[in-house]
Write an enzyme that holds these catalytic residues in place. Structure first.
Site, PDB file in Angstrom:
ATOM      1  N   ASP A   1      -6.385 -10.671   1.301  1.00  0.00           N
ATOM      2  CA  ASP A   1      -5.454  -9.566   1.063  1.00  0.00           C
ATOM      3  C   ASP A   1      -6.085  -8.485   0.183  1.00  0.00           C
ATOM      4  O   ASP A   1      -5.813  -7.297   0.351  1.00  0.00           O
ATOM      5  CB  ASP A   1      -4.189 -10.106   0.391  1.00  0.00           C
ATOM      6  CG  ASP A   1      -2.972  -9.243   0.683  1.00  0.00           C
ATOM      7  OD1 ASP A   1      -3.115  -8.271   1.430  1.00  0.00           O
ATOM      8  OD2 ASP A   1      -1.900  -9.538   0.147  1.00  0.00           O
TER       9      ASP A   1
ATOM     10  N   CYS B   1      -1.755  -2.061   0.717  1.00  0.00           N
ATOM     11  CA  CYS B   1      -1.171  -2.241   2.047  1.00  0.00           C
ATOM     12  C   CYS B   1      -1.263  -0.894   2.742  1.00  0.00           C
ATOM     13  O   CYS B   1      -0.729   0.095   2.250  1.00  0.00           O
ATOM     14  CB  CYS B   1       0.288  -2.704   1.940  1.00  0.00           C
ATOM     15  SG  CYS B   1       1.076  -2.899   3.539  1.00  0.00           S
TER      16      CYS B   1
END
Ligand code: ZN
Length: 311
Positions: free
Chosen positions: A16, A240
């Site tokens: 991530d 993100c």
């Protein structure tokens, strides 16, 4: 304060975190970081993802990384996949645990895939069955269950329908992922309490991005609701691409430092973890959102009065 005695931190930085960095790390750099994470005592490490290399070039080397890392018994090395193709790559490189993901935002999912989130999850069934038949463990994740930049509020009943779809497809480990950084502690406590009551067969993992500085507070709210599994990212790296201003996951060393100070057991060495995050920052060539990397551990603070100089 009602808190668990033991907590599992899942290090998701290699996936991530690094997938949002402009610099692509070499296989050797990734392997060195992941081996050090194993040596520090982590029991869950998200190594990478098996997405199309054009879509996520940072993760194109995940297969090679899996082949080269030193794996330790009792440690779970997982990867994110989108479909059967990802599962096939996992099988080929020795990855034994994969994670699927769906967005809780109905309009996002409908616009992108012309399916509701629960229809998407139902479509995972074939992948879940194939994973089971070759002994690969599987988990599911739900992005933005606490709020999305499209709808703002996501009704809890919508999230429950997605959870039920995962259970129907055979997935009982589910991560609630606040990719949009919109969760607040009271909401986390309430949703986690409700979900555990309604779906007692599910193992829950919480995944907070620190976009609005609430990552640690949300973890405490999750612990108060009885959750003991949390994703964190070394040095707090990440973001993100769909969320404006998104920050990384809450930093591993910040969470670990807090848990150590509160005598909550993790089995992870904080000093080693800090060294790994420092090594990462050096490789990336920029500072990150980590309080502990900036301020150090509170135990290391012994100032000399009245000058305020560190001894
Ligand atoms: Zn995330």
């Amino acid at each position: 304060m009602n808190l668990p005695k033991k907590v599992v931190l899942c290090e998701v930085g290699p996936r991530d975190g690094l997938q949002n960095e402009p610099k692509i790390l070499s296989v050797e750099e990734k392997v060195k970081l992941i081996d050090s994470i194993t040596d520090s005592g982590f029991k869950v490490i998200e190594v990478g993802s098996f997405m199309h290399p054009k879509a996520v070039p940072q993760m194109a080397s995940t297969d090679e990384v899996f082949k080269k890392i030193k794996t330790k018994d009792g440690v779970e090395y997982r990867a994110l996949i989108a479909n059967m193709k990802g599962l096939e790559r996992a099988m080929d490189c020795g990855c034994r645990k994969v994670k699927l993901n769906v967005s809780a935002s109905k309009s996002h999912n409908l616009a992108n895939l012309n399916r509701t989130p629960e229809q998407s999850v139902a479509g995972f069934k074939e992948t879940v069955q194939a994973a089971a038949s070759c002994n690969i463990e599987i988990s599911g994740s739900i992005s933005m269950p606490f709020g999305s930049p499209w709808e703002h509020e996501i009704p809890v009943d919508d999230v429950k329908k997605i959870v039920q779809a995962y259970i129907d497809a055979g997935v009982t480990e589910i991560s609630l992922s606040d990719a949009s950084g919109m969760a607040v502690p009271s909401q986390v406590y309430n949703i986690c309490t409700e979900m555990q009551k309604e779906f007692p067969m599910v193992k829950w993992i919480l995944h907070f991005h620190n976009t609005r500085g609430l990552g640690v507070a949300n973890i405490i709210a999750g612990m108060q609701a009885g959750i003991t599994w949390f994703d964190t990212s070394f040095a707090g790296v990440g973001g993100c691409p769909f969320v404006p201003g998104a920050a990384g996951n809450v930093s591993t060393e910040d969470v670990l430092h807090m848990l150590d100070e509160m005598n909550i057991e993790t089995g992870i060495d904080l000093d080693n973890t800090i060294l790994i995050s420092k090594m990462l920052v050096k490789i990336l060539g920029h500072s990150t959102d980590s309080y502990i990397l900036r301020a150090g551990k509170s135990k290391d603070l012994i100032l000399d009065l009245p000058t305020g100089q560190k001894k």
